[in-house]
Structures are given as C-alpha cells and as structure tokens.
Design a protein around this motif. Structure first.
Motif, PDB file in Angstrom:
ATOM      1  N   LEU A 319      14.389 -19.519  -6.022  1.00  0.00           N
ATOM      2  CA  LEU A 319      14.623 -18.102  -6.278  1.00  0.00           C
ATOM      3  C   LEU A 319      14.401 -17.335  -4.965  1.00  0.00           C
ATOM      4  O   LEU A 319      13.829 -17.867  -4.018  1.00  0.00           O
ATOM      5  N   PRO A 320      14.852 -16.059  -4.881  1.00  0.00           N
ATOM      6  CA  PRO A 320      14.669 -15.312  -3.630  1.00  0.00           C
ATOM      7  C   PRO A 320      13.187 -15.163  -3.266  1.00  0.00           C
ATOM      8  O   PRO A 320      12.338 -14.968  -4.125  1.00  0.00           O
ATOM      9  N   LEU A 322      11.655 -12.738  -1.862  1.00  0.00           N
ATOM     10  CA  LEU A 322      11.081 -11.439  -2.170  1.00  0.00           C
ATOM     11  C   LEU A 322      10.515 -11.439  -3.595  1.00  0.00           C
ATOM     12  O   LEU A 322       9.414 -10.951  -3.847  1.00  0.00           O
ATOM     13  N   SER A 323      11.278 -12.029  -4.531  1.00  0.00           N
ATOM     14  CA  SER A 323      10.786 -12.012  -5.913  1.00  0.00           C
ATOM     15  C   SER A 323       9.569 -12.925  -6.061  1.00  0.00           C
ATOM     16  O   SER A 323       8.667 -12.641  -6.839  1.00  0.00           O
ATOM     17  N   SER A 325       7.245 -13.158  -3.897  1.00  0.00           N
ATOM     18  CA  SER A 325       6.062 -12.564  -3.278  1.00  0.00           C
ATOM     19  C   SER A 325       5.286 -11.700  -4.268  1.00  0.00           C
ATOM     20  O   SER A 325       4.067 -11.610  -4.180  1.00  0.00           O
ATOM     21  N   PHE A 326       5.990 -11.105  -5.250  1.00  0.00           N
ATOM     22  CA  PHE A 326       5.250 -10.306  -6.238  1.00  0.00           C
ATOM     23  C   PHE A 326       4.330 -11.200  -7.061  1.00  0.00           C
ATOM     24  O   PHE A 326       3.227 -10.814  -7.444  1.00  0.00           O
ATOM     25  N   PHE A 327       4.815 -12.413  -7.329  1.00  0.00           N
ATOM     26  CA  PHE A 327       3.995 -13.326  -8.122  1.00  0.00           C
ATOM     27  C   PHE A 327       2.900 -13.955  -7.274  1.00  0.00           C
ATOM     28  O   PHE A 327       1.801 -14.216  -7.747  1.00  0.00           O
ATOM     29  N   ALA A 329       1.363 -12.419  -4.908  1.00  0.00           N
ATOM     30  CA  ALA A 329       0.308 -11.413  -4.786  1.00  0.00           C
ATOM     31  C   ALA A 329      -0.600 -11.455  -6.013  1.00  0.00           C
ATOM     32  O   ALA A 329      -1.834 -11.522  -5.900  1.00  0.00           O
TER      33      ALA A 329
ATOM     34  N   TRP B  29       1.344  -1.556 -12.958  1.00  0.00           N
ATOM     35  CA  TRP B  29       1.636  -2.866 -12.374  1.00  0.00           C
ATOM     36  C   TRP B  29       2.672  -3.622 -13.209  1.00  0.00           C
ATOM     37  O   TRP B  29       3.584  -4.259 -12.685  1.00  0.00           O
ATOM     38  N   HIS B  32       5.950  -2.170 -12.449  1.00  0.00           N
ATOM     39  CA  HIS B  32       6.319  -2.611 -11.097  1.00  0.00           C
ATOM     40  C   HIS B  32       6.879  -4.025 -11.107  1.00  0.00           C
ATOM     41  O   HIS B  32       7.931  -4.305 -10.559  1.00  0.00           O
ATOM     42  N   LEU B  33       6.151  -4.920 -11.782  1.00  0.00           N
ATOM     43  CA  LEU B  33       6.556  -6.320 -11.748  1.00  0.00           C
ATOM     44  C   LEU B  33       7.939  -6.493 -12.359  1.00  0.00           C
ATOM     45  O   LEU B  33       8.807  -7.157 -11.800  1.00  0.00           O
ATOM     46  N   PHE B  34       8.133  -5.841 -13.500  1.00  0.00           N
ATOM     47  CA  PHE B  34       9.415  -6.041 -14.156  1.00  0.00           C
ATOM     48  C   PHE B  34      10.566  -5.433 -13.364  1.00  0.00           C
ATOM     49  O   PHE B  34      11.597  -6.059 -13.179  1.00  0.00           O
ATOM     50  N   ALA B  36      10.693  -4.604 -10.030  1.00  0.00           N
ATOM     51  CA  ALA B  36      10.903  -5.189  -8.708  1.00  0.00           C
ATOM     52  C   ALA B  36      11.414  -6.624  -8.811  1.00  0.00           C
ATOM     53  O   ALA B  36      12.404  -6.989  -8.177  1.00  0.00           O
ATOM     54  N   TRP B  37      10.753  -7.423  -9.665  1.00  0.00           N
ATOM     55  CA  TRP B  37      11.166  -8.820  -9.756  1.00  0.00           C
ATOM     56  C   TRP B  37      12.536  -8.965 -10.411  1.00  0.00           C
ATOM     57  O   TRP B  37      13.426  -9.638  -9.904  1.00  0.00           O
ATOM     58  N   ASP B  40      15.473  -7.875  -8.294  1.00  0.00           N
ATOM     59  CA  ASP B  40      15.749  -8.781  -7.188  1.00  0.00           C
ATOM     60  C   ASP B  40      16.360 -10.079  -7.683  1.00  0.00           C
ATOM     61  O   ASP B  40      17.436 -10.483  -7.239  1.00  0.00           O
ATOM     62  N   GLU B  41      15.700 -10.715  -8.649  1.00  0.00           N
ATOM     63  CA  GLU B  41      16.195 -12.030  -9.048  1.00  0.00           C
ATOM     64  C   GLU B  41      17.561 -11.944  -9.705  1.00  0.00           C
ATOM     65  O   GLU B  41      18.469 -12.718  -9.393  1.00  0.00           O
ATOM     66  N   VAL B  60      14.170  -1.997  -5.277  1.00  0.00           N
ATOM     67  CA  VAL B  60      12.896  -2.721  -5.299  1.00  0.00           C
ATOM     68  C   VAL B  60      11.801  -1.860  -4.669  1.00  0.00           C
ATOM     69  O   VAL B  60      10.671  -1.799  -5.170  1.00  0.00           O
ATOM     70  N   VAL B  64       8.208  -0.449  -6.167  1.00  0.00           N
ATOM     71  CA  VAL B  64       6.872  -0.691  -5.616  1.00  0.00           C
ATOM     72  C   VAL B  64       6.120   0.622  -5.447  1.00  0.00           C
ATOM     73  O   VAL B  64       4.965   0.766  -5.865  1.00  0.00           O
ATOM     74  N   GLY B 120       2.035  -7.308  -2.884  1.00  0.00           N
ATOM     75  CA  GLY B 120       3.382  -7.801  -3.130  1.00  0.00           C
ATOM     76  C   GLY B 120       4.409  -6.972  -2.385  1.00  0.00           C
ATOM     77  O   GLY B 120       5.389  -7.488  -1.852  1.00  0.00           O
ATOM     78  N   SER B 123       5.729  -7.454   1.365  1.00  0.00           N
ATOM     79  CA  SER B 123       6.754  -8.423   1.731  1.00  0.00           C
ATOM     80  C   SER B 123       8.123  -7.771   1.921  1.00  0.00           C
ATOM     81  O   SER B 123       9.014  -8.372   2.508  1.00  0.00           O
ATOM     82  N   LEU B 124       8.264  -6.538   1.440  1.00  0.00           N
ATOM     83  CA  LEU B 124       9.511  -5.814   1.692  1.00  0.00           C
ATOM     84  C   LEU B 124       9.737  -5.652   3.186  1.00  0.00           C
ATOM     85  O   LEU B 124      10.880  -5.542   3.654  1.00  0.00           O
ATOM     86  N   ALA B 129      16.604  -8.750   0.906  1.00  0.00           N
ATOM     87  CA  ALA B 129      16.563  -8.805  -0.551  1.00  0.00           C
ATOM     88  C   ALA B 129      16.791 -10.210  -1.113  1.00  0.00           C
ATOM     89  O   ALA B 129      16.055 -10.644  -1.990  1.00  0.00           O
TER      90      ALA B 129
END
Ligand code: HEM
Ligand SMILES: [Cu+2]
Lengths: 640, 132
Positions: A319-320, A322-323, A325-327, A329, B29, B32-34, B36-37, B40-41, B60, B64, B120, B123-124, B129
């Motif tokens: 997977l990318p 960037l995605s 890195s959120f996990f 963290a 949070w 944010h997680l939902f 941003a992740w 991106d994915e 994204v 954040v 997290g 990392s941006l 992306a």
C-alpha cells in the motif's frame, strides 16, 4: 486479617434470602442455572480444557520440529495443527477464559448480586460450549480448519480449499461470535447499571474497567470478523465473489476486515490480563495501584487506539507509504499507555511492602515477559524491519511473548489469587512456587530461541526443515522448553485439583485485599451480598466507612438487585432478578443445529432449527406479569 | 452532602463540555485516520492523484490539520475542567471525584491523540501521495 463485614447469618432476613436464592442440586438446575458464579466457573473450566487440547496440538508440533526432516506428522496434519492451535488459543481459550473470570468477579467487585442479564449469560456459555465442541470435533474427524488462524483468501476460498475444513472455521467462529458479543454487552450493562451505590466512575476497580474496555472492543471489532466469515462462507458455499478479483471482488478486503478485528483482539486478550495484574498487586504490596487515573487512561486509550493500527499487519502488501505512516504513528505511540501501566506497577511495588506469594510471582513474571514482547512489537512498528522478518519465527516468538507472557502469566496469577474465592479452598504454596518456576523457565526456553531461528531465516508454518541451516539447536532447545512448560502447567492443574479436594478452608479475605469480592464469604452465597454495600472509596474493604455500612446496613430482601446511575452510582431502586430457566440452554441447542445444518449442507435442518430458536426466543421474551416495582420500572422515592 | 443532590459546581462541569474534554481527542483522531488513510489508499488504488479537482495530498493535509486543531481545543478544555475539579478531589463527593477523573483522563488522552496525529502527519513532508 479478618473483618466482620457480613451481617449475622442467623438473622431471619438472611434466612429468607437463602431461601429465595437457593438452587436444589439436580440435573435440571445444572442446565437451568443463571448464577454468574456457576456460569463463570464453567467458562473457566471449559476454556481450561480447550487450552489443554490446543496445548497438546502445540506439543505435537514442537515434537515434529525437534529435529530436521522429522516425519511424525504429514504436512496436511501440520496445517491443521497450527491452525487449530492458533484459532483455539485465541478464540476458544483466551477470551472465554477471561470472560469466565469476568463473569465470576465483575458482579462481586461492583457489589452486585448477578450480571445484568443472567439468562443471556447462561445462553452465552452454552453457545460457547457448542461452538468449541464443533471446532474440536472437526479436528478429531480430520476436517479441521487448515488455512492458518487468520485464514487468508484466496487460499481459503474455492477452489483452493475444497472440503469442509474452512466451513468449520467460518461457521464455528460466527457461532462463537454470538456468545462473545452478548457476553460483552452483559459486562458493559452490568458495570454501568449494577454498581453498588456510591461507586462513581472514579471508584471502579481496575479489573472492571479492563473488562468494560475489553467489551467495548469486542462490540466494535467482532462485527468485522463476523462479516468477513459470513462472506467467506457465501463465497465458498453459494458461489458469491466477495474475495475473488477475477469477478470484481477484492482479496485484500479479507485482510482489512480480519485485522480490523484482529489487532483489537490482541488487546481484547491482553486487557483483562492487565486488569488481573492491577488486582493482584495491591494485596501483595499492601497499597493500592499507583496513579489510578492514569491506569484508567491507559485502559481507555488502548481500547480506542487499538482500532487504528490494523494496517501494521499489512506492511508487506504494497500500500502507499503515506497511508502506512498514519498506522505506524498509532502503532508506535500505543506503547505509551502500555508503558504507563508498567511504570505504575513498578511504582506500586517500589513503594509497597512486598509479600512474594505465588500470585505475585506470576505477576512479576508477566511484567518481565510482556516488556520483552512489547519491545519486539515496537520493532515491527518500523515498516522496514517488519518487511524483513514478517512470516518468520521471529513473529512467532513475538506474539507468544505477548499472548502467553501477557495473558497466560496474569491468568495464572489470577487463578492462584482468586482460587480461595472461586472454591473456598486454599492451594498448596510450595506446589505453586514449583509450578511458577517451571512455567517461567519453560516458557522462556521455548520461545526465546525462536527469535534466533527467525532471524536466521526460518519461516513460520513449515512442517519440517532441512539440516545445515543453523536452525537445528534452536529448534531442539525450543522443544525441550515446551516439555518443561507443559510440566509446569500440569503442576498448576494438579495444584487446583489438590486444593479443591484437600485444601484447607479459605478465609473470606486471605490476602487482605481491597475490593468488594473479599468482603463476602468464600465462596460467596448465591446472593453474593446480603447487605448491598455502600461504597465510600476506591478501596472499600480497606475503608472504615464502607465496611461499617456493610456490617450495619439493611438486608435487601427477595430475589432482587439494586440499579444505580451510570456515572455516579446514585441509587435508582431495586429490580427483580430473573429466575433460572431452561430456555437459554434450549435456544443454544437450537442454534447449534442451525450451524450443523449449514455445515452439512442440510438446509432443511438449518431452517427447522432456526424456527425452533425463534419459538424459544419468543417464549423467553414474552412479558411476564409483574408490577412496575418488581420489574424495576418504578423508582424509589422519586416521581417517575 | 446528600449524594442524590447535584451540586451546582458539578453541574457546571458535568455537561457536554466535559465529554468533549474527555473524548474530543479520540474522536478527532478517528476522523483523521479515516479521512487521511482512506483518501490516500483508495485514490491511489484507483490510480488518481486528484479528488474532485483537489490534489490527493491536499485532502490528506486537511485530514491532518483540522483534526489536530480540534484535538488541541479538547486539550485546552480538559485543562480548564481539571483546574475546576481538582480542588474538590479530596472530598467524599462521588460527583466531583468522577468529574475530576474524566478531566485528568481527558488531559492525558488528548495529549496522546494530538501527538499521534502530528506524528503521522509529519510524513506528509517526506512522501508524495502515492509513493510505494
Ligand atoms: C502452551 C504453550 C505453547 C506452545 C508450546 C506453542 C507453540 C506454538 C507453535 C510451535 C506454533 C506454530 C508455529 C508455526 O508452525 O508457524 C504456534 C503458533 C501459534 N500459537 Fe502457540 N504455543 C503455545 C501457547 C499459545 C498461546 C497461549 C496462544 C494464544 C493465547 C498461542 C497462539 C498461537 C497462534 C495465534 C499461533 C499461530 C497459528 C498460525 O500460524 O496460524 N499459542 N504456537
Ligand atoms: Cu496488530
């Protein structure tokens, strides 16, 4: 130390209470009981038996792996062995065992007379028994799940896994999920509504917080697993294509759904264990656990963050970044609340007066092993390291340090700690110490070498290996360790049986501990507390006012319990508790036939059984004739 | 004090604000997680670099920064609630004790969640992306 906290047994109110809660010993009451203590003990014994069977699976695997090119089992058998070992340890042993502890202890710790939904509780146990039996019997029939405990598709989908094996997995876990879910809901409602008056949130024992945190995780995590298993069954049996990319499905979907459940599940297993450690230490350090608010914080934040880390199991799926890195963290920082707990326990020990009883030894053993498991866990949170060691024996070593070190050690601490309360008997101290050292040494000899063989490149889930790769000595060592460990565990079991059969009678509070289960007799009477305690502090048994309230308060008559408010524990009034009933057993039996019907493809049987379940539930839910007071709808001394 | 009577002090800190102080960080949070992740994915999996005209990385970034601000606000609220309640911590008043507990838990939890969002989000600065 003995404290007189129970009112005199001869008072006529107490005699009347005995009568109202009495269950005549017979087969019928054995099947119909809704007493949380009996159900809790059953959960523990059943889960203990499942632990033994899954342990035998492990011993067979270790024997097979003791030397290179061994031929004790076939590759197909080995697949079933590690799959059933993993699946059973996770689903049929760890969580049900802690639910057993919770069942017995949560009502006692909050000063209640039973769980909030006693019949649902009985139903949960019978479903658990049915699901576990189906899965283990499949192993004796040679048709056990064989796709690994996380059953990744496409391997587990058609056409790669013909046969019934994975149908057993999908249906068995769905069936079990019914039990786990209702158990969790029961804990949440019990902890929110049944606490003794005065037990505001800041006075709730840490074990109860842990069970509530666990239950919330179950309620949010388990639907993902149930959904995944339902889709797997549909794919396999009815030709849907949820996980089949050639028909627009997605195979990573399984991994996402599985780990959305699976990572919280690690904490679902470990969190009650953390609660046990926090319960055991005060009695052996002669002081309360340090930093109570931070301990609560740790439990609550772990329960939440555990939902935001699942992708770390998929760092090798491309997977990318960037995605990831959120996990990454969240996976790294979730160690902070765990670390807080470790430091709070250390502070408790440093500032307390330590008495090194057997439960204390296991608690310390837990801390040592869990720190090591947590340390290797942080290493995995680094994506690059994870990609190097994923699917090697390093991972097997890591998760046994977390699961065995983090859950089984506290569990054993809890067994010794509460055995006097569970059975009314004391255990043999010397036998317990022997058991501890054998388990501790055996455990580390089994699993530490796996770190090494993993770093030397040994993959997990191989039924054998060629010689000359440098793996042989580490594998032999691990196998020897496994036998020592097994010996230690047999000593634990012997100690329990010996205590029940010949142990001296246990006093009410053998450890001088602080929570309410020690304020009642060992084992408790069916109604737990004659006088519903009025709680004035976090350590009611150590606190003069709470003790006095229990000794002098009024006996709550009848087959009733007290409801209180969720946050502050304000008394809301008494409520009539349900009588014992055969309906939970009947409903679980019906559900068992639904599962068997689906498994064998006899859909008429499934439909018929589903109808029977429906009738039973209708009978169960049919409103009885009760006055508002009896039903607990009317509130004392307040306008409705 | 009669435990069934709500003290005015407790009522001031007991409302929705206290819940925001306790759980605000956790909720932001989650959002944010939902955001941003998932952005991106899913965007990268379908081969897009823009989402309705916006670059994926911009979306994204919003996922954040906004939650981080909300978490910071919850942290400030928890601090205020803690100052109000900690004074009464020694008394045998279940209500104030409970409010103080929620405030302390909020204080620590919001700090933690803010730290996770920032860690997290950093990392941006490093990855584009859809870099793999
Ligand atoms: C009683 C001592 C135990 C021993 C000797 C033992 C040994 C093993 C061995 C040899 C494997 C197979 C490794 C492989 O071939 O890849 C394994 C896998 C596993 N074990 Fe244990 N184990 C023990 C206890 C536990 C406990 C208490 C738990 C969980 C609560 C557990 C959970 C697992 C899981 C989840 C797997 C992975 C199964 C899979 O690959 O699908 N084990 N264990
Ligand atoms: Cu995980």
């Amino acid at each position: 130390m003995t404290v007189q906290t129970e009112p005199d047994q001869r008072r006529p109110e107490v005699a009347e209470l005995e009568h109202a809660w009495h269950e005549r010993p017979s087969l019928r009451t054995w099947l119909s009981t809704v007493d949380h203590k009996r159900i809790g003990r059953r959960y523990m014994v059943t889960a203990g038996v499942f632990f033994a069977i899954a342990g035998v699976d492990a011993i067979i695997m270790r024997t097979q792996l003791s030397r290179p090119n061994n031929g004790l089992v076939t590759p197909e058998e080995f697949n079933q062995l590690f799959t059933m070992h993993g699946t059973a340890m996770i689903f049929l042993f760890a969580t049900p065992m802690f639910f057993g502890f919770g069942n017995f202890l949560v009502p006692l710790m909050v000063g209640a007379r039973d769980m909030a939904f006693p019949r649902l509780n009985a139903f949960g146990y019978w479903v658990f028994l049915g699901a576990g039996s189906v899965m283990f019997i499949s192993q004796f029939a040679g048709a056990a799940p064989d796709g690994g405990w996380f059953a990744y598709v496409p391997l587990t989908d058609r056409p790669y896994s013909p046969g019934r094996n994975l149908d057993v997995y999908a249906l068995g876990l769905l069936f079990l999920g019914v039990s786990t879910t209702i158990g969790a809901i029961n804990f949440i409602v019990t902890a929110l509504k049944m606490r003794a008056p005065g037990m505001s949130l800041n006075r709730v024992p840490l074990f109860v917080w842990a069970m509530v945190g666990t239950s919330f995780m179950v309620v949010f995590a388990l639907p993902a697993l149930n959904l995944a298993n339902a889709m797997l069954f549909l794919d396999r049996r009815f030709g849907t294509h949820f996980f089949d990319p050639t028909h627009g499905g997605n195979s990573l979907l399984w991994q996402h759904l599985f780990w959305v459940f699976g990572h919280p599940d690690v904490y679902i297993i470990v969190m009650p264990a953390l609660g046990i450690v926090s319960s055991v230490l005060p009695g052996f350090c002669r002081r309360g656990v340090a930093a109570y608010p931070l301990m609560v914080l740790a439990l609550v934040t772990i329960a939440i963050i555990s939902f935001g880390v699942w992708v770390h199991h998929m760092f090798a799926t491309g997977l990318p970044f960037l995605s990831y890195s959120f996990f990454s963290a969240a996976s790294t920082l979730i160690t902070i609340p765990s670390g807080i707990q470790i430091f709070a326990w250390l502070a408790t020990m440093l500032r307390g007066r330590i008495i090194a009883g057997v439960p204390f030894l296991f608690a310390v053993g837990f801390i040592v092993n869990f720190v090591l498991g947590g340390f290797t866990g942080v290493m995995f949170a680094m994506t690059v390291f994870d990609q190097q060691v994923t699917d090697s024996y390093f991972v097997v070593a890591h998760f046994h340090y977390v699961l065995f070190g983090g859950a089984v050690f506290p569990l054993l601490a809890g067994v010794y700690y509460w055995l006097p309360k569970f059975t009314g008997r004391m255990f043999h101290n010397g036998l317990g110490k022997w058991a501890f050292w054998l388990v501790f040494i055996g455990f580390n000899t089994t699993f530490f070498p796996m770190h090494v063989s993993g770093l030397l490149g040994m993959p997990r889930r191989v039924y054998t290996y060629p010689t000359g790769l440098g793996w042989d000595p580490w594998n032999l060592l691990a196998t020897i360790g496994a036998y020592v460990l097994a010996l230690g565990l047999i000593l634990v079991a012997t100690g329990v049986v010996q205590a029940i059969r010949r142990g001296p009678a246990a006093p009410d509070d053998p450890w001088g501990a602080d929570t309410l289960e020690w304020a009642t007799s060992s084992p408790p009477r069916p109604y737990n507390f004659a006088v519903i305690p009025q709680v004035h502090s976090l350590h009611p048994v150590w606190d003069e006012r709470s003790r006095e309230a229990m000794a002098t308060g009024d006996v709550l008559a009848g087959h009733r319990a007290v409801l209180t408010s969720e946050l502050d524990g304000d008394r809301e009034g008494p409520v009539e508790m349900p009588e014992s009933s055969l309906l939970p057993f009947a409903a679980a039996l019906g559900l068992l036939f639904v599962v068997l019907g689906l498994l064998w493809g006899q859909y008429w049987l499934a439909v018929l059984a589903a109808f029977a379940v429906f009738i039973t539930l209708a009978r169960w839910l049919w409103p009885p004739h009760r006055t508002p007071e009896e039903a607990g709808v009317a509130r004392e001394g307040r306008a409705p | 004090m009669d435990p069934t009577e709500t003290s005015p002090r407790a009522r001031r800190v007991g409302g929705g604000l206290l819940w925001f102080a306790a759980l605000g960080g956790a909720l932001s949070w989650t959002v944010h997680l939902f955001v941003a992740w998932a952005t991106d994915e899913l965007a990268c999996a379908s081969g897009h670099t823009t989402l309705a005209g916006f670059p994926v990385k911009g979306v994204v970034t919003i996922g954040v920064v906004l939650p981080a601000l909300v978490a910071a606000a919850a942290l400030a609220t928890a601090w205020l609630a803690w100052r109000r309640t900690s004074a009464a911590a020694g008394e045998d008043d279940p209500r104030m004790g409970r409010a103080a507990l929620l405030a302390v838990v909020g204080l620590a939890a919001n700090t933690l969640f803010l730290a996770i969002i920032i860690a997290g989000g950093v990392s941006l600065l490093v990855f584009s992306a859809c870099q793999r």
